[in-house]
Design a protein around this motif. Structure first.
Motif, PDB file in Angstrom:
ATOM      1  N   GLU A  26      36.107  -2.159  42.495  1.00  0.00           N
ATOM      2  CA  GLU A  26      34.668  -2.563  42.968  1.00  0.00           C
ATOM      3  C   GLU A  26      34.411  -4.109  42.181  1.00  0.00           C
ATOM      4  OE1 GLU A  26      31.418  -0.016  44.007  1.00  0.00           O
ATOM      5  OE2 GLU A  26      30.627  -0.457  42.091  1.00  0.00           O
ATOM      6  N   VAL A  27      34.129  -5.021  42.982  1.00  0.00           N
ATOM      7  CA  VAL A  27      33.591  -6.297  42.309  1.00  0.00           C
ATOM      8  C   VAL A  27      32.319  -6.348  42.014  1.00  0.00           C
ATOM      9  CG1 VAL A  27      33.566  -8.723  42.292  1.00  0.00           C
ATOM     10  CG2 VAL A  27      35.532  -7.535  43.191  1.00  0.00           C
ATOM     11  N   ALA A  28      31.425  -5.900  42.969  1.00  0.00           N
ATOM     12  CA  ALA A  28      29.937  -5.961  42.860  1.00  0.00           C
ATOM     13  C   ALA A  28      29.242  -4.939  43.773  1.00  0.00           C
ATOM     14  CB  ALA A  28      29.234  -7.360  43.089  1.00  0.00           C
ATOM     15  N   VAL A  29      28.331  -4.575  43.570  1.00  0.00           N
ATOM     16  CA  VAL A  29      27.414  -3.550  44.517  1.00  0.00           C
ATOM     17  C   VAL A  29      25.941  -3.846  44.400  1.00  0.00           C
ATOM     18  CG1 VAL A  29      27.579  -1.534  42.959  1.00  0.00           C
ATOM     19  CG2 VAL A  29      27.481  -1.369  45.613  1.00  0.00           C
ATOM     20  N   TRP A  30      25.161  -3.628  45.417  1.00  0.00           N
ATOM     21  CA  TRP A  30      23.722  -3.461  45.276  1.00  0.00           C
ATOM     22  C   TRP A  30      22.999  -2.483  46.113  1.00  0.00           C
ATOM     23  CZ3 TRP A  30      20.568  -5.733  42.206  1.00  0.00           C
ATOM     24  CH2 TRP A  30      19.045  -5.556  42.171  1.00  0.00           C
ATOM     25  N   PRO A  31      22.224  -1.845  45.539  1.00  0.00           N
ATOM     26  CA  PRO A  31      21.766  -1.771  44.150  1.00  0.00           C
ATOM     27  C   PRO A  31      22.846  -1.536  43.160  1.00  0.00           C
ATOM     28  CG  PRO A  31      20.187  -0.579  45.460  1.00  0.00           C
ATOM     29  CD  PRO A  31      21.379  -0.567  46.492  1.00  0.00           C
ATOM     30  N   VAL A  32      22.790  -1.962  41.881  1.00  0.00           N
ATOM     31  CA  VAL A  32      23.737  -1.721  41.017  1.00  0.00           C
ATOM     32  C   VAL A  32      24.054  -0.218  40.524  1.00  0.00           C
ATOM     33  CG1 VAL A  32      24.226  -1.973  38.422  1.00  0.00           C
ATOM     34  CG2 VAL A  32      23.098  -4.048  39.956  1.00  0.00           C
ATOM     35  N   GLY A  33      25.060   0.116  40.573  1.00  0.00           N
ATOM     36  CA  GLY A  33      25.508   1.534  40.417  1.00  0.00           C
ATOM     37  C   GLY A  33      25.454   2.478  41.592  1.00  0.00           C
ATOM     38  N   ALA A  34      25.141   1.809  42.706  1.00  0.00           N
ATOM     39  CA  ALA A  34      25.013   2.518  44.206  1.00  0.00           C
ATOM     40  C   ALA A  34      26.186   3.186  44.454  1.00  0.00           C
ATOM     41  CB  ALA A  34      24.237   1.569  45.051  1.00  0.00           C
ATOM     42  N   GLY A  35      26.483   4.324  44.806  1.00  0.00           N
ATOM     43  CA  GLY A  35      27.547   5.045  45.423  1.00  0.00           C
ATOM     44  C   GLY A  35      28.026   4.772  46.941  1.00  0.00           C
ATOM     45  N   LEU A  36      29.042   5.253  47.244  1.00  0.00           N
ATOM     46  CA  LEU A  36      29.508   4.579  48.717  1.00  0.00           C
ATOM     47  C   LEU A  36      28.673   5.020  49.909  1.00  0.00           C
ATOM     48  CD1 LEU A  36      33.328   5.765  48.226  1.00  0.00           C
ATOM     49  CD2 LEU A  36      32.133   3.458  48.058  1.00  0.00           C
ATOM     50  N   ASP A  37      27.717   5.964  49.752  1.00  0.00           N
ATOM     51  CA  ASP A  37      26.818   6.383  50.683  1.00  0.00           C
ATOM     52  C   ASP A  37      25.350   5.573  50.431  1.00  0.00           C
ATOM     53  OD1 ASP A  37      28.633   7.869  52.108  1.00  0.00           O
ATOM     54  OD2 ASP A  37      28.224   9.822  50.611  1.00  0.00           O
ATOM     55  N   ALA A  38      25.206   4.911  49.500  1.00  0.00           N
ATOM     56  CA  ALA A  38      23.804   4.274  49.200  1.00  0.00           C
ATOM     57  C   ALA A  38      23.822   2.803  48.871  1.00  0.00           C
ATOM     58  CB  ALA A  38      23.182   5.031  47.637  1.00  0.00           C
ATOM     59  N   PHE A  39      24.989   2.119  49.035  1.00  0.00           N
ATOM     60  CA  PHE A  39      24.759   0.873  48.690  1.00  0.00           C
ATOM     61  C   PHE A  39      24.312  -0.059  50.109  1.00  0.00           C
ATOM     62  CE2 PHE A  39      29.132   1.186  50.626  1.00  0.00           C
ATOM     63  CZ  PHE A  39      29.081   0.356  51.544  1.00  0.00           C
ATOM     64  N   ILE A  40      23.605  -1.102  49.545  1.00  0.00           N
ATOM     65  CA  ILE A  40      23.122  -2.207  50.747  1.00  0.00           C
ATOM     66  C   ILE A  40      24.175  -3.165  50.901  1.00  0.00           C
ATOM     67  CG2 ILE A  40      21.519  -3.732  51.199  1.00  0.00           C
ATOM     68  CD1 ILE A  40      19.373  -2.376  49.646  1.00  0.00           C
TER      69      ILE A  40
END
Length: 195
Positions: A26-40
């Protein structure tokens, strides 16, 4: 005002795919720390070492860019298939789709942008020449694929990306940057905007 964060390739931690069929970083995710079922939205680098099904993500749109390797065919249940052979070739598809990959010449690596279609929009462009760029307001991720690339953010600030490094830029208003790259260099520019 623009905020920048550089992510080095050596800082990325391998983790299994959602379906366990491969390895991703994972390079980046939003919200920060979001899991695979919760990212935007989420950007990752995947290693595909064997043929098989991709993980499925309901409500997600995806863009996959081949960054290393020779020959990965992606096919859906309708019989449509796309063969990615050269770094920079890409495919856009829905996360719900049943996609199966077939490797033709060994392990490949790819860049993945995923976003939740009811909350964001995503776009990817492949940059092969040195140029000035006008960035729209939003989040931008620049990923150096094959060689070092200099990103001039202002007259006093330049970031150097080694091969495999990424630069995350968040800007509240349009911003001009300059890209200086080697002849063989390849840069991926991913843009994410909120709906």
């Amino acid at each position: 005002m623009m905020h920048s964060t550089q992510i080095k390739a050596t800082d990325l931690t391998p983790m299994p795919w959602k379906n366990g069929g491969g390895v991703t970083r994972e390079v980046a995710v939003w919200p920060v720390g979001a899991g695979l079922d919760a990212f935007i939205w989420r950007i990752s680098l995947a290693e595909v070492a064997q043929s098989g099904p991709f993980s499925r993500f309901a409500g997600i749109d995806r863009i996959l860019v081949l960054i290393d390797g020779h020959g990965m065919e992606l096919a859906d249940t309708h019989g449509d298939s796309t063969l990615l052979q050269q770094p920079g070739e890409l495919l856009c598809f829905a996360g719900e789709a049943e996609i199966v990959s077939t490797l033709h010449h060994g392990t490949t690596h790819d860049f993945n942008l995923m976003w939740r279609r009811d909350q964001a929009n995503g776009h990817v462009e492949i940059i092969t020449t040195s140029q000035s760029m006008a960035l729209a307001a939003g989040t931008h991720v620049l990923h150096a694929v094959s060689s070092a690339i200099d990103i001039q953010l202002s007259t006093t600030e330049t970031k150097r990306l080694a091969a495999g490094d990424s630069l995350i830029l968040n800007t509240e208003k349009p911003q001009a940057i300059s890209i200086q790259k080697a002849e063989s260099g390849l840069l991926i520019h991913a843009q994410i905007t909120s709906k």
